[in-house]
Design an enzyme around this catalytic site. Structure first.
Site, short mmCIF file in Angstrom:
data_model
loop_
_atom_site.label_atom_id
_atom_site.label_comp_id
_atom_site.label_asym_id
_atom_site.label_seq_id
_atom_site.Cartn_x
_atom_site.Cartn_y
_atom_site.Cartn_z
N LYS B 89 0.81 -1.22 0.00
CA LYS B 89 0.00 0.00 0.00
C LYS B 89 0.84 1.28 0.00
CE LYS B 89 -4.16 -1.91 0.25
NZ LYS B 89 -5.08 -1.82 -0.92
N GLU B 111 -10.10 5.53 3.19
CA GLU B 111 -10.90 4.42 3.73
C GLU B 111 -9.94 3.28 3.99
OE1 GLU B 111 -10.34 4.84 0.57
OE2 GLU B 111 -9.62 2.84 0.10
N SER B 378 1.66 -9.58 -0.90
CA SER B 378 1.33 -8.16 -0.79
C SER B 378 1.56 -7.56 0.59
CB SER B 378 -0.12 -7.94 -1.21
OG SER B 378 -0.98 -8.76 -0.47
#
Lengths: 265, 396
Positions: B89, B111, B378
């Protein structure tokens, strides 16, 4: 001439402003909705915006979100809203505009939806999350059925967008009077007059103003500049009490109060 | 190929399905992003932060013991879990944070589902001195308490969302409502490759560093490109970042793994591209879990980061073209994937990434040792330890 066009033409001829009222279909039930449409027309609503409930209403504040939840909980679907309009259409002449989000319409199928809505006696569509750029397909189907497609302008709309929206919007143009989501407020934004003036420069279509208008005093102030005034959340909030016996009468009484300042003095 | 088009369309998908109030700001954002892309100073600063702050490039790692365990094709892991904040991210929030700064917006909102994107946004806001508020569904606040506290430690305000299903979908709704109200002063750091144009394109672009590095590393380590690349898909940001640079490499299969929850047949899952239909949610047209009346369904996944009924529009486009394949892995298999990787390699994957690990093991078994699979790892799994414990019936 569409029923919406005829309504605004008649009001203009009389020097009156339109009262546009919003409430959610199916809140608390479609039977109540049917009675409301009849009473609200009788007490002075010139256009009725009927909400089609959606699970994820990103343009709405808490009051309308809760109304959508109640409507969905009572089993309301787009097809049942259209059936209700078809039934009530035999009893009223007031223009009915469906206020919806795009996904239920898309899931219905644009062609089938436009045909069914037109046959049911719907007069116009206002799809909150469908700006003109994405509305071409729906507008084509709506035109075939003789339905108006109302678009919104916002405080952020640039001059090129005002022109685009003024061109594409039919029936009337909905001016979003402030930033944010739907919900009652006490004031009328200072910038509203300038916003409406700049829209008048690019269109002769009727202009109606909504978002945050909840009281007869605000209605009177907005009527100075616009062809119509839209009241939503303040009406919807009255439904929160549930199924009291006087609900429909209470709402109808409120409609009469809101309409009073719009009638010719 | 140059997708999306000027209005943000990937074929029939994507676009901008938002209230008019957001249209001009989105067009402004698109222009600001285009200008930043051309700005060498912006690009140099982003590269510097990606290297010196986020820790890029991340390694491509040959998982030998996992490969032995599977007993087939070789499995490589693209180690995004080693990025600063513990997940991919950070790539996107560095880009968007700098863009917000460039646009002179001092307040950022985001969010979050699992909390990874929220933590990443709070991190960048701290780094760049921005005010930060993160919307998080009440259910996720409960199951990701550690990340909630991390965000607070970083100086962000976490707003608990009680509406709807109280998960990621509703957090996006509330973030959009905030943005529509405060758009003049606020930048919305959207966390996945979804939402209205230009977000799917922009988020993809900031994450393609994953796939570009993987290609270069694979050429060195394997001597060629991998036969398969695999990543988990919720909204699809790590997946599009890994997949996109491989789209033109026809010999490489591209497989997205969706959250199968209790099994796709049970109806309790988040496998949007497997079981959904095209529709509009959160500003773009894509596949969507929905009922016959067009109401959005509630997704289910053990992994908060995959618990979402929509998916990025570019995935929908390449699914229809047949270039991306999609499959699903259940909650139970994901938990097994987590345990397998922990025990064979000493790497605890995020529950999201565990879906990709579980599928890669399944797939490797059916392929010879001469083949190579790259798994997008990830994120790291520390945040999920208590969820794993609960799934295994252990109280900690």
């Amino acid at each position: 001439m569409s029923r919406i066009d005829a309504t605004f033409a008649a009001l203009r001829a009389r020097g009156e402003r339109a009262l546009v009222t919003f409430f959610m279909a199916g809140d608390p039930s479609l039977d109540v909705t049917e009675r409301l449409v009849v009473e609200v027309e009788r007490r002075g609503a010139d256009v009725i915006e009927l909400g089609v409930p959606f699970s994820d209403p990103i343009g709405d504040g808490p009051v309308n979100q809760r109304a959508a939840d109640r409507a969905l909980a009572s089993g309301t679907s787009l097809v049942r809203v259209l059936e209700t309009v078809a039934r009530v259409r035999e009893r009223v002449r007031v223009p009915i505009v469906l206020l919806a989000y795009y996904n239920p319409i898309h899931a219905f199928g644009l062609k089938a939806f436009a045909r069914t809505a037109a046959e049911a006696g719907v007069d116009g569509l206002l799809v909150v999350d469908l700006p003109p750029e994405e509305a071409t397909d729906l507008a084509a189907e709506a035109a075939t059925g003789g339905l108006d497609v109302v678009h919104m302008v916002a405080p952020t709309s640039t001059p090129p967008r005002l022109r685009l929206i003024a061109r594409r919007s039919t029936g009337f143009i909905y001016v979003v009077s402030r930033m944010g989501v739907t919900g009652e407020r006490n004031d009328v934004p200072a910038e509203l007059a300038a916003q409406v003036r700049s829209l008048r420069m690019v269109t002769t279509k009727p202009i109606c103003v909504g978002f945050g208008i909840a009281k007869p005093e605000q209605v009177a102030a907005v009527a100075e500049m616009a062809d119509g005034v839209i009241v939503g959340s303040a009406i919807v909030r009255m439904m929160e009490g549930g199924r009291s016996a006087s609900l429909v009468d209470d709402v109808a009484g409120f409609i009469a109060e809101l309409k009073a300042p719009l009638r010719k003095p | 190929m140059s997708l999306p088009d000027a209005l943000g369309h990937f074929g029939r998908y994507g676009g901008r399905y938002v209230p008019e109030t957001l249209m001009s700001p989105l067009i402004e954002l698109q222009r600001a992003y285009a200008a930043a892309r051309r700005d060498r100073k912006f690009q140099a600063r982003l590269r510097m932060l990606m290297t010196e702050y986020a820790g890029r490039p991340t390694p491509l790692y040959f998982a030998e013991r996992l490969t032995e365990h599977a007993g087939g094709a070789r499995i490589y892991l693209k180690r995004e879990d080693l990025c600063h904040t513990g997940a991919h991210k950070i790539n996107n929030v560095l880009g968007q944070g700098l863009l917000a700064q460039r646009m002179k917006k001092h307040r950022v909102i985001a969010e979050t589902g699992a909390g990874q994107h929220g933590v990443a946004t709070a991190t960048i806001a701290a780094l760049l001195g921005q005010e930060c508020e993160v919307y998080m569904g009440a259910e996720d606040v409960e199951r990701q308490a550690l990340n909630v506290f991390r965000m607070k430690l970083l100086g962000a305000k976490v707003i608990t969302v009680e509406s709807g299903s109280r998960t990621l979908k509703d957090a996006v709704n509330e973030a959009l409502r905030d943005w529509v109200t405060n758009v003049r002063t606020t930048y919305y750091v959207l966390g996945s490759a979804l939402g209205p144009h230009p977000y799917p394109m922009m988020v993809r672009d900031f994450h393609t560093v994953i796939g570009k590095e993987t290609k270069a590393q694979a050429r060195k380590m394997i001597g060629r490109l991998p036969d398969v690349v695999v990543a988990c898909v919720g909204g699809g940001s790590n997946a599009i970042g890994l997949f996109h640079p491989f789209i033109g490499d026809r010999k490489t299969r591209i497989i997205g793994v969706e959250p199968g929850g209790h099994g796709v047949a049970s109806g309790k899952h988040g496998a949007t591209l497997t079981a959904g239909r095209p529709g509009v949610l959160h500003g773009s047209m894509s596949y969507l879990l929905q009922n016959d009346d067009g109401q959005v369904a509630i997704a289910h996944s053990i992994s908060a980061g995959l618990d979402y009924p929509g998916v990025g529009p570019e995935h929908a486009y390449y699914r229809d073209l047949g270039r991306f394949e999609f499959t699903s892995v259940t909650d139970e298999e994901a938990v097994q994937g987590f345990q397998t990787l922990s025990r064979t390699e000493g790497i605890m994957p995020a529950l999201e990434s565990s879906h990709a690990v579980a599928y890669a093991v399944r797939l490797a078994k059916q392929m010879p040792r001469s083949k190579a699979i790259v798994v997008g790892l990830s994120g790291r799994g520390d945040k999920d330890v208590h969820v794993i414990a609960k799934a295994l019936g252990v109280s900690i």
